[in-house]
Design a protein around this motif. Structure first.
Motif, PDB file in Angstrom:
ATOM      1  N   SER A  39       0.822  -1.218   0.000  1.00 49.46           N
ATOM      2  CA  SER A  39       0.000   0.000   0.000  1.00 49.46           C
ATOM      3  C   SER A  39       0.857   1.270   0.000  1.00 49.46           C
ATOM      4  O   SER A  39       0.331   2.363  -0.239  1.00 49.46           O
ATOM      5  CB  SER A  39      -0.942   0.016   1.213  1.00 49.46           C
ATOM      6  OG  SER A  39      -0.217  -0.123   2.410  1.00 49.46           O
ATOM      7  N   TYR A  40       2.160   1.149   0.249  1.00 56.05           N
ATOM      8  CA  TYR A  40       3.038   2.312   0.132  1.00 56.05           C
ATOM      9  C   TYR A  40       3.274   2.700  -1.328  1.00 56.05           C
ATOM     10  O   TYR A  40       3.817   3.763  -1.615  1.00 56.05           O
ATOM     11  CB  TYR A  40       4.389   2.035   0.803  1.00 56.05           C
ATOM     12  CG  TYR A  40       4.359   2.161   2.314  1.00 56.05           C
ATOM     13  CD1 TYR A  40       3.933   3.332   2.910  1.00 56.05           C
ATOM     14  CD2 TYR A  40       4.776   1.121   3.128  1.00 56.05           C
ATOM     15  CE1 TYR A  40       3.911   3.472   4.290  1.00 56.05           C
ATOM     16  CE2 TYR A  40       4.763   1.239   4.518  1.00 56.05           C
ATOM     17  CZ  TYR A  40       4.323   2.415   5.092  1.00 56.05           C
ATOM     18  OH  TYR A  40       4.306   2.547   6.456  1.00 56.05           O
ATOM     19  N   LYS A  41       2.906   1.843  -2.242  1.00 58.42           N
ATOM     20  CA  LYS A  41       3.083   2.127  -3.671  1.00 58.42           C
ATOM     21  C   LYS A  41       1.799   2.717  -4.239  1.00 58.42           C
ATOM     22  O   LYS A  41       0.722   2.133  -4.110  1.00 58.42           O
ATOM     23  CB  LYS A  41       3.431   0.834  -4.412  1.00 58.42           C
ATOM     24  CG  LYS A  41       3.489   0.945  -5.926  1.00 58.42           C
ATOM     25  CD  LYS A  41       4.718   1.690  -6.420  1.00 58.42           C
ATOM     26  CE  LYS A  41       4.829   1.580  -7.940  1.00 58.42           C
ATOM     27  NZ  LYS A  41       5.986   2.304  -8.465  1.00 58.42           N
ATOM     28  N   GLN A  42       1.902   3.888  -4.859  1.00 56.36           N
ATOM     29  CA  GLN A  42       0.755   4.470  -5.560  1.00 56.36           C
ATOM     30  C   GLN A  42       0.732   3.894  -6.964  1.00 56.36           C
ATOM     31  O   GLN A  42       1.654   4.120  -7.739  1.00 56.36           O
ATOM     32  CB  GLN A  42       0.857   5.992  -5.616  1.00 56.36           C
ATOM     33  CG  GLN A  42      -0.308   6.649  -6.352  1.00 56.36           C
ATOM     34  CD  GLN A  42      -0.473   8.105  -5.986  1.00 56.36           C
ATOM     35  OE1 GLN A  42      -0.852   8.447  -4.877  1.00 56.36           O
ATOM     36  NE2 GLN A  42      -0.161   8.996  -6.912  1.00 56.36           N
ATOM     37  N   PHE A  43      -0.325   3.163  -7.289  1.00 56.95           N
ATOM     38  CA  PHE A  43      -0.342   2.435  -8.551  1.00 56.95           C
ATOM     39  C   PHE A  43      -1.404   2.921  -9.525  1.00 56.95           C
ATOM     40  O   PHE A  43      -1.377   2.574 -10.707  1.00 56.95           O
ATOM     41  CB  PHE A  43      -0.583   0.940  -8.280  1.00 56.95           C
ATOM     42  CG  PHE A  43      -1.937   0.646  -7.689  1.00 56.95           C
ATOM     43  CD1 PHE A  43      -3.023   0.378  -8.501  1.00 56.95           C
ATOM     44  CD2 PHE A  43      -2.125   0.657  -6.324  1.00 56.95           C
ATOM     45  CE1 PHE A  43      -4.266   0.125  -7.955  1.00 56.95           C
ATOM     46  CE2 PHE A  43      -3.364   0.399  -5.766  1.00 56.95           C
ATOM     47  CZ  PHE A  43      -4.441   0.143  -6.581  1.00 56.95           C
ATOM     48  N   HIS A  60       6.782   4.919  -4.817  1.00 52.86           N
ATOM     49  CA  HIS A  60       6.789   4.063  -3.631  1.00 52.86           C
ATOM     50  C   HIS A  60       7.256   4.927  -2.467  1.00 52.86           C
ATOM     51  O   HIS A  60       8.373   5.444  -2.478  1.00 52.86           O
ATOM     52  CB  HIS A  60       7.729   2.869  -3.821  1.00 52.86           C
ATOM     53  CG  HIS A  60       7.469   1.751  -2.853  1.00 52.86           C
ATOM     54  ND1 HIS A  60       7.549   1.925  -1.488  1.00 52.86           N
ATOM     55  CD2 HIS A  60       7.112   0.451  -3.039  1.00 52.86           C
ATOM     56  CE1 HIS A  60       7.266   0.786  -0.877  1.00 52.86           C
ATOM     57  NE2 HIS A  60       6.986  -0.127  -1.796  1.00 52.86           N
ATOM     58  N   ALA A  61       6.399   5.077  -1.445  1.00 58.35           N
ATOM     59  CA  ALA A  61       6.693   5.998  -0.351  1.00 58.35           C
ATOM     60  C   ALA A  61       7.957   5.602   0.403  1.00 58.35           C
ATOM     61  O   ALA A  61       8.676   6.473   0.911  1.00 58.35           O
ATOM     62  CB  ALA A  61       5.510   6.077   0.610  1.00 58.35           C
ATOM     63  N   ARG A  62       8.248   4.294   0.481  1.00 57.09           N
ATOM     64  CA  ARG A  62       9.479   3.866   1.163  1.00 57.09           C
ATOM     65  C   ARG A  62      10.706   4.397   0.428  1.00 57.09           C
ATOM     66  O   ARG A  62      11.625   4.960   1.044  1.00 57.09           O
ATOM     67  CB  ARG A  62       9.530   2.341   1.224  1.00 57.09           C
ATOM     68  CG  ARG A  62      10.802   1.783   1.853  1.00 57.09           C
ATOM     69  CD  ARG A  62      10.936   0.313   1.542  1.00 57.09           C
ATOM     70  NE  ARG A  62      11.056   0.068   0.114  1.00 57.09           N
ATOM     71  CZ  ARG A  62      10.596  -1.022  -0.510  1.00 57.09           C
ATOM     72  NH1 ARG A  62       9.991  -1.966   0.173  1.00 57.09           N
ATOM     73  NH2 ARG A  62      10.750  -1.158  -1.813  1.00 57.09           N
ATOM     74  N   ASP A  63      10.722   4.266  -0.891  1.00 60.88           N
ATOM     75  CA  ASP A  63      11.873   4.716  -1.680  1.00 60.88           C
ATOM     76  C   ASP A  63      11.965   6.240  -1.707  1.00 60.88           C
ATOM     77  O   ASP A  63      13.059   6.811  -1.679  1.00 60.88           O
ATOM     78  CB  ASP A  63      11.780   4.162  -3.097  1.00 60.88           C
ATOM     79  CG  ASP A  63      11.752   2.638  -3.106  1.00 60.88           C
ATOM     80  OD1 ASP A  63      12.236   2.037  -2.130  1.00 60.88           O
ATOM     81  OD2 ASP A  63      11.234   2.050  -4.074  1.00 60.88           O
TER      82      ASP A  63
END
Length: 855
Positions: free
Chosen positions: A414-418, A425-428
Motif C-alpha cells: 500500500s506504500y506504492k501508488q499504482f 513508492h513511499a518507502r523509496d
C-alpha cells in the motif's frame, strides 16, 4: 527574468513564463503563481528562475499567490528526482505534494456586469449566441463556464465570451480551489480579572434600576460569563447557554461593556487517550531494543543521511524504539515523519505518540476533511507541529529541520501508488528525501520486503534486529487445517447418512431433499473459538475477501455472473441483495433464475466476510462480532470506533480483511483464525508467495502479545505448500533464502529492476497494436535488457478498457544504477511519441517503475 513552472497537466515538461517587473524582487522557487495556459488560467509552482528563456515568445505570469514558498528547497529537489525516476510530469508530482486543491486548475466563472441589460440585448440583436449568454446570466450570475456550455449545448463559447468581456458586458474570472482553503475563525469573549470586576459593577447598577427589565437578556449574558473560568469563551456557546439573542451581545459590545474578538479554530481529528489504546507504559527497553536505539541515536547525532532496517519479530517492541528515537531527535531540535501503511492503523499509533509528545503530533491522511488537511499542512509548514503521522502522502509533510523518517511495516504494497501518476513508492521516496535532507531513515518490519532485506545484508542499510518478543511474551503456536481433507471426511459422512436414510425409508428420503453444506469454519477453529469465548479472550478472524459470495453461478449450465466492464466475476453482497464488481463498481440485482438456462438453482459460491460473519453468528449466537472491511469502514471515524470497541472488550470477535492483520496491538487477543490462506498464493504474480508469507505472519503476530498464550489456526487446501511450512515455524530466514533462489533463476527483483508499461483502450486489437509498436521500439534499443510481451494483462478488461502489458527487466549486475533502463525507456517513449500511433488519443498508456503488482 523568466520562471519555469510545473503546471498540473500530463505533459512531462516545465513551462517558461516571463516575470512582470512588480514580481521580480520577491518571487522565489517553490511559490505558487497563476499563469495563462491555453484558454485557461492555471495554478503553477515555480521550479527555478532564469535570465534566459528556451523559447522565443513567452507569456507573462498573472499573479503570485504566496509570500513565502509553498514548497521548500528539499521538496523541490525531491520533485525533480521523482519526475525523472518515475517518468512523471512535474505538475503531477506537485499535486501529490501539496494539500488537495492547492495546485488544481481553477474554475472559470462568468459574471454579468452591465447595469442596462435591455439596452445590451437590443445592441446584440445580430449576435444570437451572445444574446443568449446574457439572457442566461440574467437568470443566474455568476455561473461557471462549464454550466454555460451545458445550458447552451455549445462546446466552445470562448469567442463570444471574450467579445462580451471587451464590451464590459460581463467579466470572466478564475476561481481557484485553494482560495476556499482558509483558516477557520470563531468569535470569542475574553474573561479576565479586570473584566470580572467591570461586569460585577455593571450588574449591580442594573439590579433594581429603571432599565432592569430592558437589559434582562444582557444581564443573562454577563451572568453566564461570570460563571466561567478565565479564558476565551465562544460567542456561539455563550448565546446558547445564556438563551440571549445576538442583538443583546451587540448592545453590550456597543456600550463597551465587553469586547468580541476572533481566534483561530483548528480543524483536527482528536483521539481520546483511553488506557487500552496506549499499550504498556513506563517501559524499560531490553538489550536488543537498546542496541537498535543506540545505533539510530548515533545516526541522528552525526547529522548526515543514514538508513536502517529494523527487523523485529511481531510483538518485539519496534514502536517503542520509534518513540525513543523520536524523543532523541526532538532533543536535538529535529522533526520527524512516521509513515503507516493503513489509515486504520493511524488512531492507535497516534494515541501512543500523542501520549508521549502531546500537541507536537499531527496526522495527515485522505479521510480527514479538506479543511482539516489544510490546517494540518499549513501549521506544519509554519512550525506548529514537529511530528507528522500518516500513510504514504505524509512523506511530503512540509516539516522544517527534518531529522528522522520512520517507515513502519515497510514491506506493505500500500506504500506504492499504482492508480495515478506519480506512481511512487513511499518507502523509496522516504529514503531519497532523507538523503537530500541529511536525515535518518528507519525502516521497520517483522517481515521485511526481499528488496529491503537484501539491501541490508549488502550494507546499503544498517541491519538492526529484535529477535525476541518484549516482556518475555512468546510467539503463538500455529496449526494448519487441511480443508480438502475435512471436506472429504464430512462429505463421506453425509453420503453414509443419506444411504442410511434411503435404506430406512426410501420415499421419505426422496421427499426430504438435502444438500451437502460445508462451512467456512473448521471443527478445530470452532473448538478454539468456543474455548476463548468461555475465557472472555479476544479473537481475530481474517478472510481477505469482501462481500458474501465471491462468485455466483449456475450448476446446471455452468454460467457465471461476470462484470460487463471487467473480466472478473461479480460478488454477491447480502446486505444490499445485489451483485457488485469490486473493480469498476458496477451493481446489478442478484438473479432469481439463471440468465442462460432459466434454472432456479443459482449457486452462491465461496466465502466473503459477510458470509463468514453470518456463519459465526449462527455458531456463536451469544458472541458479539465486528466486521471490518471497506464496506463497513467507509464512514468517517468508523475504523477507530470499531477498534476501540474491540479493544475495550465490547466485542468478542474481530472479523475482517487484511486491515485486521497489520500492526494492531491488543493484549486480550489469544486466538487468530485464517479462513483461507490460499487466496493470495494463487494469484499470477511473482510476489504472491512473499505476500502470503507476510500477511499470514503478520496476522499470526496479533495473538499472544502479553502473558496470555496465543494460538493461530490457518485453514488451507494446500497444507504442504512450502510457504505455509515457513509460516508454521516463524522462519523468515529460510523463506528468504528459498524465495531468493527462485527470484535469481527468473531474474526478478531484487536481482533486477522492472518497468511495467500498460496500454489500454476500448478496442482490443488497437490496444495490442500500440503495445506491439512500443515493444518493437524497446527491442530495437534494449542493450542486454530483457523485454517481455506484449501480453494481455491477467485481468484483460478492466473498467471497460482492454489492457496489454510490456515488461522490461534490467539486471542489477549489468545495470547497477538503472541508468541504461531509464535511457532505453526514454528513447522508446520518444520514438513512440513521434509515431502516428503515439499521437493517437484512443489508446492511453502508463509507465510504472518498480511495480508492486503485475496483474
Amino acid at each position: 527574468m523568466f520562471a519555469e513552472l510545473a503546471i498540473p497537466s500530463a505533459v512531462d515538461k516545465l513551462f517558461t513564463y516571463s516575470i512582470p517587473e512588480e514580481f521580480r524582487q520577491n518571487l522565489k522557487p517553490g511559490m505558487r503563481v497563476t499563469a495563462p495556459f491555453g484558454r485557461r488560467t492555471v495554478t503553477g509552482i515555480v521550479i527555478r528562475l532564469s535570465t534566459h528563456s528556451p523559447v522565443v515568445k513567452t507569456k507573462a505570469l498573472i499573479d503570485v499567490l504566496d509570500t513565502e514558498p509553498a514548497i521548500s528547497e528539499d521538496l523541490l529537489a525531491l520533485t525533480s528526482w521523482m519526475s525523472d525516476y518515475y517518468f512523471a510530469a512535474p505538475g503531477d508530482v506537485m499535486k501529490a505534494m501539496l494539500v488537495q486543491g492547492a495546485a488544481r486548475a481553477g474554475t472559470r466563472m462568468v459574471t454579468l456586469t452591465t447595469d442596462d441589460p435591455d439596452a445590451v440585448l437590443a445592441q446584440l440583436s445580430g449576435a444570437p449566441i451572445q444574446s443568449e449568454i446574457v439572457r442566461r446570466l440574467l437568470v443566474k450570475s455568476p455561473v461557471s463556464y462549464t454550466q454555460l456550455q451545458s445550458q447552451l449545448d455549445k462546446k466552445n463559447l470562448y469567442g463570444p465570451l471574450v467579445e462580451l468581456s471587451k464590451k464590459n458586458i460581463l467579466r470572466i474570472e478564475e476561481r481557484h480551489p485553494f482560495q476556499t482553503l482558509k483558516a477557520k475563525f470563531e468569535r470569542t469573549v475574553e474573561i479576565t480579572a479586570a473584566t470580572r470586576t467591570a461586569w460585577n459593577a455593571w450588574l449591580a447598577l442594573q439590579i433594581g434600576g429603571t432599565t432592569a427589565k430592558r437589559t434582562a437578556r444582557q444581564q443573562a449574558i454577563i451572568q453566564t460569563l461570570l460563571r466561567k473560568e478565565p479564558g476565551a469563551v465562544s460567542v456561539a456557546a455563550l448565546l446558547t447557554e445564556s438563551g440571549a439573542p445576538l442583538s443583546s451581545l451587540k448592545s453590550l459590545e456597543q456600550k463597551g461593556i465587553l469586547t468580541v474578538s476572533q481566534r483561530e479554530v483548528l480543524r483536527r481529528t482528536e483521539y481520546d487517550l483511553y488506557a487500552s489504546s496506549l499499550g504498556a507504559q513506563n517501559i524499560v527497553l531490553n538489550a536488543h531494543q537498546e542496541h537498535a536505539l543506540g545505533a539510530v541515536r548515533d545516526g541522528l547525532t552525526a547529522g548526515s543521511f543514514r538508513s536502517y532496517l529494523l527487523y523485529g519479530i511481531t510483538g518485539s517492541g519496534k514502536t517503542q524504539v520509534y518513540i525513543e528515537a523520536i524523543r532523541y531527535a526532538r532533543s536535538l531540535g529535529k522533526t520527524a515523519i512516521v509513515l503507516v501503511p493503513e489509515i486504520a492503523l493511524t488512531p492507535q499509533i497516534v494515541r501512543r505518540f500523542t501520549f508521549h509528545f502531546g500537541d507536537e503530533v499531527v496526522t495527515l491522511h485522505s479521510r480527514m476533511s479538506i479543511g482539516e488537511r489544510y490546517d494540518a499542512w499549513r501549521r506544519t509548514k509554519e512550525g506548529s507541529y514537529s511530528i507528522v503521522i500518516g500513510p504514504r502522502s505524509a512523506v511530503f509533510a512540509p516539516l522544517k529541520n527534518l531529522g528522522l523518517i520512520i517507515v513502519d511495516e515497510e514491506h506493505e504494497p500500500s506504500y506504492k501508488q499504482f492508480d495515478q501518476s506519480p506512481r511512487y513508492h513511499a518507502r523509496d521516496v522516504a529514503i531519497m528525501r532523507g538523503s537530500q535532507a541529511n536525515a535518518v531513515v528507519l525502516l521497520g518490519s517483522a517481515t521485511p520486503s526481499l528488496e529491503s532485506y537484501t539491501n541490508a545484508l549488502g550494507g546499503k542499510h544498517t541491519l538492526l534486529e529484535l529477535p525476541e518478543r518484549a516482556d518475555n511474551a512468546k510467539l503463538p503456536v500455529i496449526q494448519l487445517v487441511d480443508m480438502t481433507a475435512e471436506r472429504r471426511k464430512k462429505l463421506d459422512a453425509f453420503r453414509e447418512l443419506r444411504l442410511a436414510e434411503f435404506k430406512a425409508d426410501k420415499e421419505k428420503a426422496y421427499r426430504e431433499k438435502r444438500k451437502f453444506e460445508f462451512g467456512a469454519v473448521s471443527d478445530l477453529l470452532k473448538e478454539h473459538i468456543e474455548d476463548r469465548l468461555s475465557r472472555n479472550e479476544g479473537i481475530i478472524i481474517l478472510q481477505n475477501r469482501r462481500g458474501f459470495s465471491p462468485y455466483v453461478g449456475c450448476p446446471d449450465c455452468g454460467h457465471v455472473e461476470m462484470c460487463d466492464n471487467c473480466n472478473i466475476t461479480m460478488t454477491y453482497h447480502q446486505t444490499h441483495e445485489h451483485l457488485r464488481c469490486h473493480y469498476c463498481g458496477l451493481v446489478r440485482p442478484a438473479p432469481d433464475l439463471c440468465p442462460e438456462c432459466k434454472s432456479p438453482d443459482v449457486a452462491y459460491r465461496g466465502f466473503g466476510t459477510q458470509r463468514v460473519e453470518e456463519e459465526l453468528q449462527k455458531l456463536f449466537p451469544h458472541a458479539v462480532t465486528i466486521r471490518m472491511d471497506i464496506d463497513t469502514t467507509s464512514k468517517r471515524g468508523s475504523h477507530d470506533a470499531m477498534l476501540r470497541a474491540f479493544s475495550e472488550g465490547e466485542a468478542d470477535i474481530l472479523l475482517g480483511t487484511q486491515m485486521v492483520a497489520k500492526g494492531l496491538d491488543f493484549s486480550r487477543v489469544t486466538l487468530v483464525g485464517v479462513i483461507s490462506a490460499d487466496t493470495q498464493m494463487l494469484l499470477p504474480d511473482f510476489r504472491s508467495s512473499e505476500r502470503t508469507f507476510q500477511l499470514l505472519t503478520q496476522v499470526a503476530g496479533r495473538a499472544g502479545r502479553s502473558a496470555l498464550t496465543g494460538e493461530v489456526i490457518i485453514q488451507t487446501c494446500q497444507p504442504r505448500n512450502e510457504t505455509l511450512q515457513f509460516v508454521l515455524t516463524h522462519d523468515f530466514a529460510s523463506f528468504y533464502h528459498r524465495e531468493m533462489t527462485y527470484r535469481e533463476e527468473l531474474a526478478y527483483p531484487p536481482f533486477s529492476r522492472l518497468a511495467l508499461i500498460e496500454f489500454k483502450g476500448t478496442k482490443d486489437d488497437e490496444v495490442m497494436r500500440h503495445a506491439a509498436a512500443f515493444a518493437a521500439a524497446l527491442n530495437a534499443r534494449r542493450h542486454a535488457l530483457t523485454v517481455l510481451g506484449p501480453a494481455a494483462a491477467a485481468i484483460q478488461k478492466l473498467k471497460g478498457s482492454y489492457r496489454w502489458h510490456v515488461v522490461v527487466k534490467a539486471s542489477k549486475k549489468a545495470d547497477p544504477s538503472g541508468r541504461r533502463l531509464h535511457e532505453l525507456l526514454k528513447a522508446a517513449l520518444d520514438a513512440y511519441g513521434r509515431s502516428a500511433l503515439g499521437r493517437s488519443r484512443t489508446v492511453r498508456f502508463s509507465l510504472d517503475m518498480d511495480p508492486q503488482g503485475m496483474m
